[in-house]
Each structure stands twice: as structure tokens, then as C-alpha cells.
Design a protein around this motif. Structure first.
Motif, mmCIF file in Angstrom:
data_model
loop_
_atom_site.group_PDB
_atom_site.id
_atom_site.type_symbol
_atom_site.label_atom_id
_atom_site.label_comp_id
_atom_site.label_asym_id
_atom_site.label_seq_id
_atom_site.Cartn_x
_atom_site.Cartn_y
_atom_site.Cartn_z
ATOM 1 N N THR A 122 67.743 17.056 46.174
ATOM 2 C CA THR A 122 67.256 18.168 46.996
ATOM 3 C C THR A 122 67.970 18.140 48.340
ATOM 4 N N PRO A 123 68.905 19.051 48.569
ATOM 5 C CA PRO A 123 69.693 19.028 49.808
ATOM 6 C C PRO A 123 68.816 19.118 51.054
ATOM 7 N N ASP A 124 69.258 18.399 52.090
ATOM 8 C CA ASP A 124 68.615 18.458 53.407
ATOM 9 C C ASP A 124 67.139 18.081 53.373
ATOM 10 N N SER A 125 66.792 17.140 52.478
ATOM 11 C CA SER A 125 65.383 16.734 52.406
ATOM 12 C C SER A 125 65.176 15.412 53.152
ATOM 13 N N GLN A 126 64.338 15.460 54.144
ATOM 14 C CA GLN A 126 63.892 14.260 54.860
ATOM 15 C C GLN A 126 62.499 13.955 54.345
ATOM 16 N N GLU A 172 67.115 8.680 54.924
ATOM 17 C CA GLU A 172 66.563 9.972 54.526
ATOM 18 C C GLU A 172 65.236 9.831 53.783
ATOM 19 N N THR A 173 64.952 8.650 53.257
ATOM 20 C CA THR A 173 63.742 8.436 52.455
ATOM 21 C C THR A 173 62.978 7.263 53.040
#
Length: 317
Positions: free
Chosen positions: A17-21, A49-50
Motif C-alpha cells: 500500500t503506497p505511502d502507508s504509515q 514505516e511500520t
């Protein structure tokens, strides 16, 4: 998330999922073996990012207070909520606090097949062996179904399902395959352990005899225990002359990074869907084994276990 597999699938969703923080809240279970695997999986998957947050949701009398103090505010503030198990009572309890725009459900194994059925029909989210639960559980399960279907709902899944009410996005384990594309192969066969005995679906004597027959047939070198399997049962299997191991990480990671046997055997289980994806092109043969009707306990037979196991066996990817 409540299990290592859910945690892996949430990380795969985030990578796809692009641009997912993403903040992943782990609702820690009581079982020590599951906690051990969750800790190891969280350490492997933690990235900038996760972010993974550990919550002792079931520990002592303060568990509900931790949910109220840590989980509920995060759920309220989220624009999108990702759930690892829509059947979970804890997850159903926080759903009413979510006011964001969209929901995502990631796989909790073959239970996804049941969840899709329930959501398609508008039925309470109760597992096949819980359909006779009391009015409180049924009401909570019905509320969960209503809340999940009242706004856009994405299903991120490795299961071969289609839906008219959900947006289905298929999980091909691209992140995992990119990290370990060519696992080392070794001769022999590995048998994936199952908790069918511990959950009182299959009689212990029948299961142990089935494993003994596989050992006697030759080639079985390793038994990869399920995190819920009983130590005494595993000792009996070890005495048959096969190496018994308790994986520290989800099998998709353990076998995906190798070493892995040239044949992987499993009774009806989630891995019949996931491992063919993870190990595609590696030369590993993933084979399904049957659970015979005679092996089932009386209670499991009455609750339709045979039909569900056959569905898992026949509709695998």
C-alpha cells in the motif's frame, strides 16, 4: 493483530500500500508460545514505516484499562483501520469506536473463508464451532457484521475468494519473496503440525497414528509444530524418529527463507494456501493430506467440522 500470521499479513499489506504509515497494535495473547513467536515476528518486521506497539490487553485486571487507554484513542483517531481477525471478541469490542472512512481485514488463515461467508449473508461474525454461543456473543457478532459492511471494506487475502460486498486485494507475499527469493533446498519431507487435536476436532490416537504412518512410509525428516500443540503429543511424535521443531516465526517466513525440504506436507490448513505462493518457483512441492471422517471427535462431527475441512482441502490455491 493477535497472531504472528496476522502480523506478517499486516506488514505485507503495508508494503503493498503506497505511502502507508502504519501503527500496528499487537493485542498480546496469554499463551507463552504465541507471545514468543509474536515478539520474534515483531522484531523482524519493525521498520520506520511500520511501528509495532505491544499491548497487554489480556494481562490481569488492567487489560481492559489498557485497551481503553491505548487502543481506543488510536482507533478513534485512525482514518483507516486494519483488523487481523474479525471474529476476535477484543477486535469486535473496539469496532464501535472507529469513525474513519475505510476498513481493511487481513487474513487470519482459513477463517477468512468463514468471515467472507458471514459478511456476504449479513450473519453474525461467529466461527463455525461457535454458532451456538449465547445472545451476548451473537449480538456482538451481529454488530461487528453491521459495522464492517456499513462503509468501504477491503479484504487483503491469500485465500481464493471473491465477494460482491468487499473489495478483494490478493496477497502474493511480494515483500517476503523479495527479501528471500531463493531458499536453500534439502532432501526429504517436512510435515506441518496442526492443533486439530488440541481444539478437539480430531482424536489424539487417530492423529498420532496418521503421523506414524507417514514416518513409516519413509522420507519424513522434520515435524514443524503448531504453536498450540501439546508437549506430550510432540514427545510422542519425536519418539517416532522424526525431528520436532517449534518455529520461532510464521511458517511462511521460516520456510520462505529456508532451508526447506523438497516436499512440504500439511493436513487442511492455511499453509496450503500461503506456502504455494511463498515457495512458487523454488522447486518445493506443497502437498495436501486428508483428514478422514473417522478421525473426528463426535462434537466436531456434529458442528460440521468435516465440511469445513473438506472445503479447505478442496479449494486451496
Amino acid at each position: 493483530m493477535e497472531s504472528p500470521a496476522q502480523l506478517l499479513n499486516a506488514a505485507e499489506w503495508a508494503a503493498a500500500t503506497p505511502d502507508s504509515q502504519v501503527d500496528i497494535v499487537v493485542l498480546a495473547p496469554r499463551r507463552n508460545e504465541t507471545r514468543r513467536q509474536l515478539r520474534a515476528t515483531a522484531a523482524l518486521l519493525h521498520t520506520p514505516e511500520t511501528r509495532i506497539i505491544w499491548c497487554e490487553a489480556r494481562h490481569g485486571v488492567r487489560g481492559p484499562l489498557r485497551i481503553a487507554g491505548r487502543v481506543v484513542p488510536s482507533v478513534r483517531a485512525a482514518g483507516r483501520l486494519v483488523l487481523g481477525d474479525p471474529f476476535s471478541g477484543l477486535m469486535q469490542s473496539v469496532l464501535p469506536f472507529f469513525g474513519g472512512a475505510s476498513l481493511v481485514v487481513v487474513d487470519d488463515g482459513t477463517a477468512t473463508l468463514e468471515a467472507v461467508d458471514r459478511l456476504e449473508l449479513g450473519e453474525p461474525l461467529l466461527r463455525w464451532h461457535q454458532v451456538r454461543r449465547g445472545p451476548v456473543q451473537r449480538a456482538r457478532g451481529q454488530t461487528a457484521t453491521r459495522l464492517l459492511t456499513s462503509r468501504p471494506l477491503e479484504l487483503f487475502t491469500a485465500m481464493p475468494v471473491d465477494s460482491t460486498r468487499l473489495w478483494v486485494r490478493h496477497n502474493r507475499y511480494d515483500w517476503l519473496r523479495s527479501r528471500w527469493p531463493r531458499p536453500q533446498l534439502r532432501p526429504g519431507a517436512a510435515l506441518i503440525g496442526t492443533s486439530l487435536v488440541e481444539t478437539k476436532v480430531v482424536r489424539p490416537d487417530a492423529y498420532l497414528q496418521a503421523v506414524a504412518d507417514l514416518v513409516a512410509g519413509g522420507g519424513l525428516t522434520r515435524y514443524l509444530a503448531h504453536r498450540r500443540e501439546d508437549e506430550q503429543k510432540l514427545a510422542t511424535i519425536s519418539a517416532l524418529g522424526v525431528s520436532v521443531e517449534r518455529p520461532l516465526l510464521p511458517l511462511e517466513i521460516e520456510l520462505g527463507r529456508g532451508p526447506v525440504e523438497q516436499r512440504v506436507l500439511s493436513f487442511p490448513s492455511t499453509v496450503l494456501y500461503t506456502l504455494p505462493l511463498v515457495l512458487a518457483g523454488t522447486g518445493v512441492d506443497v502437498q495436501a493430506l486428508d483428514v478422514e471422517e473417522a478421525w473426528l471427535t463426535d462434537d466436531a462431527r456434529q458442528h460440521g467440522a468435516s465440511d469445513f475441512l473438506q472445503r479447505v482441502r478442496d479449494h486451496r490455491a
